[in-house]
Design a protein around this motif. Structure first.
Motif, PDB file in Angstrom:
ATOM      1  N   GLY A  91       0.824  -1.193   0.000  1.00 57.42           N
ATOM      2  CA  GLY A  91       0.000   0.000   0.000  1.00 57.42           C
ATOM      3  C   GLY A  91       0.862   1.247   0.000  1.00 57.42           C
ATOM      4  N   THR A  92       0.350   2.314  -0.599  1.00 61.77           N
ATOM      5  CA  THR A  92       1.117   3.556  -0.691  1.00 61.77           C
ATOM      6  C   THR A  92       1.517   4.069   0.690  1.00 61.77           C
ATOM      7  N   MET A  93       0.616   3.968   1.650  1.00 61.17           N
ATOM      8  CA  MET A  93       0.919   4.473   2.989  1.00 61.17           C
ATOM      9  C   MET A  93       2.076   3.730   3.643  1.00 61.17           C
ATOM     10  N   SER A  94       2.338   2.488   3.214  1.00 63.75           N
ATOM     11  CA  SER A  94       3.478   1.744   3.764  1.00 63.75           C
ATOM     12  C   SER A  94       4.795   2.431   3.423  1.00 63.75           C
ATOM     13  N   LEU A  95       4.844   3.071   2.232  1.00 67.68           N
ATOM     14  CA  LEU A  95       6.068   3.755   1.846  1.00 67.68           C
ATOM     15  C   LEU A  95       6.336   4.951   2.740  1.00 67.68           C
ATOM     16  N   TYR A  96       5.274   5.654   3.132  1.00 67.97           N
ATOM     17  CA  TYR A  96       5.461   6.862   3.939  1.00 67.97           C
ATOM     18  C   TYR A  96       6.002   6.541   5.333  1.00 67.97           C
ATOM     19  N   THR A  97       5.930   5.291   5.738  1.00 68.22           N
ATOM     20  CA  THR A  97       6.555   4.890   6.998  1.00 68.22           C
ATOM     21  C   THR A  97       8.068   5.025   6.913  1.00 68.22           C
ATOM     22  N   HIS A  98       8.604   4.863   5.703  1.00 71.75           N
ATOM     23  CA  HIS A  98      10.054   4.880   5.502  1.00 71.75           C
ATOM     24  C   HIS A  98      10.548   6.135   4.793  1.00 71.75           C
ATOM     25  N   VAL A  99       9.742   6.660   3.858  1.00 71.58           N
ATOM     26  CA  VAL A  99      10.132   7.813   3.055  1.00 71.58           C
ATOM     27  C   VAL A  99       9.036   8.867   3.148  1.00 71.58           C
ATOM     28  N   PRO A 100       9.346  10.073   3.641  1.00 69.80           N
ATOM     29  CA  PRO A 100       8.298  11.084   3.868  1.00 69.80           C
ATOM     30  C   PRO A 100       7.541  11.506   2.617  1.00 69.80           C
ATOM     31  N   GLY A 101       8.202  11.535   1.458  1.00 66.19           N
ATOM     32  CA  GLY A 101       7.528  11.997   0.256  1.00 66.19           C
ATOM     33  C   GLY A 101       8.423  11.896  -0.962  1.00 66.19           C
ATOM     34  N   LYS A 102       7.895  12.329  -2.108  1.00 68.03           N
ATOM     35  CA  LYS A 102       8.612  12.208  -3.368  1.00 68.03           C
ATOM     36  C   LYS A 102       9.880  13.044  -3.386  1.00 68.03           C
ATOM     37  N   GLY A 103       9.858  14.227  -2.776  1.00 70.04           N
ATOM     38  CA  GLY A 103      11.048  15.070  -2.761  1.00 70.04           C
ATOM     39  C   GLY A 103      12.221  14.387  -2.096  1.00 70.04           C
ATOM     40  N   GLU A 104      11.968  13.804  -0.940  1.00 71.26           N
ATOM     41  CA  GLU A 104      13.033  13.095  -0.227  1.00 71.26           C
ATOM     42  C   GLU A 104      13.458  11.841  -0.993  1.00 71.26           C
ATOM     43  N   LEU A 105      12.480  11.152  -1.597  1.00 74.87           N
ATOM     44  CA  LEU A 105      12.796   9.952  -2.381  1.00 74.87           C
ATOM     45  C   LEU A 105      13.716  10.290  -3.539  1.00 74.87           C
ATOM     46  N   LEU A 106      13.439  11.388  -4.227  1.00 73.90           N
ATOM     47  CA  LEU A 106      14.263  11.784  -5.366  1.00 73.90           C
ATOM     48  C   LEU A 106      15.697  12.077  -4.933  1.00 73.90           C
ATOM     49  N   ASP A 107      15.859  12.731  -3.789  1.00 75.33           N
ATOM     50  CA  ASP A 107      17.206  12.999  -3.272  1.00 75.33           C
ATOM     51  C   ASP A 107      17.986  11.698  -3.075  1.00 75.33           C
ATOM     52  N   VAL A 108      17.332  10.711  -2.479  1.00 74.34           N
ATOM     53  CA  VAL A 108      18.020   9.442  -2.203  1.00 74.34           C
ATOM     54  C   VAL A 108      18.289   8.689  -3.505  1.00 74.34           C
TER      55      VAL A 108
END
Length: 263
Positions: free
Chosen positions: A66-83
């Motif tokens: 589920g999409t909400m499972s990702l937010y447990t580890h990554v706050p959002g797309k901006g932070e994901l793109l940085d990583v």
């Protein structure tokens, strides 16, 4: 192509992710879901479908969560793109610089970045004037600076030379990426396109009206069997840039501008 910007996420959260100083366990009972796994899925998605396809929802679908499972580890797309940007930069920096002089080392810097962008063409859509300050981005910068350390440049000149070379690669590789994408989307290789269009181009390039364009364009087309050769253009431009750097350091005391020092 639309442009994304690195450094748009929350600074504290982005740095925590980049340096893995904090990783919470999933509240959904998915211990196998980690930042590394999420980032790898996101990179694979961007590699295969382009950056426009990247979203938290699509990454979650790829992972079967589920999409909400990702937010447990990554706050959002901006932070994901940085990583994501930092992660692929991990492909750049070897443990030791290659042997040879500064010129060989800068050539290595340029060619490894060229290959990085060919593997991950979505990088061309990420503006990094505000860079993701992760371990791999910093390590690659350190490695690139070593290529010109001790050859007589000031610290600011070292930074400017690295910026010049990496910026050149960023611009030059765009043509190669666009050519590859054109071949994939049209089903025609550059040679096939040229063979189909060459007779019409010869008519359009009237030698009486456009003498230089007709002569030079004909010579280039016959050599490249296409409108351009991105790899040839890259090598030619890189050599000229290195020649310019050689001029910069040539007359400085205690330096060897030939690019064949033993450092």
């Amino acid at each position: 192509m639309s442009t994304e910007y690195s450094g748009t996420g929350d600074p504290a959260r982005s740095l925590a992710l980049l340096w893995r100083t904090r990783e919470r366990a999933s509240r959904k009972g998915r211990p196998d879901l980690t930042v590394d796994r999420i980032v790898r899925a996101a990179v694979d998605l961007a590699d295969t479908e382009g950056l426009a396809a990247l979203s938290m929802r699509r990454v979650a679908q790829t992972l079967g969560v589920g999409t909400m499972s990702l937010y447990t580890h990554v706050p959002g797309k901006g932070e994901l793109l940085d990583v994501m940007v930092d992660t692929v930069h991990g492909e750049l920096a070897p443990a030791e610089p290659p042997p040879g002089g500064w010129r060989a080392r800068l050539e290595h810097v340029a060619r490894t970045r060229w290959q990085l962008h060919l593997r991950h063409p979505w990088l061309l859509q990420v503006a990094t004037t505000r860079p993701a300050l992760g371990p791999h981005v910093i390590a690659s910068y350190e490695h690139e600076l070593r290529a010109v350390d001790g050859i007589g440049l000031t610290d600011l000149e070292m930074d400017a030379v690295v910026t010049l070379v990496t910026g050149y690669v960023h611009g030059a590789v765009r043509t190669a990426v666009e050519a590859a994408q054109a071949a994939g989307r049209t089903g025609l290789t550059e040679q096939q396109w040229w063979q189909a269009h060459a007779p019409y181009l010869e008519k359009a390039l009237d030698a009486r009206r456009f003498p230089l364009a007709a002569r030079v364009g004909s010579a280039a087309g016959q050599q490249y069997q296409g409108a351009t050769d991105p790899a040839h253009a890259f090598e030619f431009g890189l050599a000229r840039i290195l020649d310019g750097i050689e001029v910069l350091i040539r007359d400085r005391p205690g330096t060897r501008a030939t690019g064949t020092d033993d450092r």
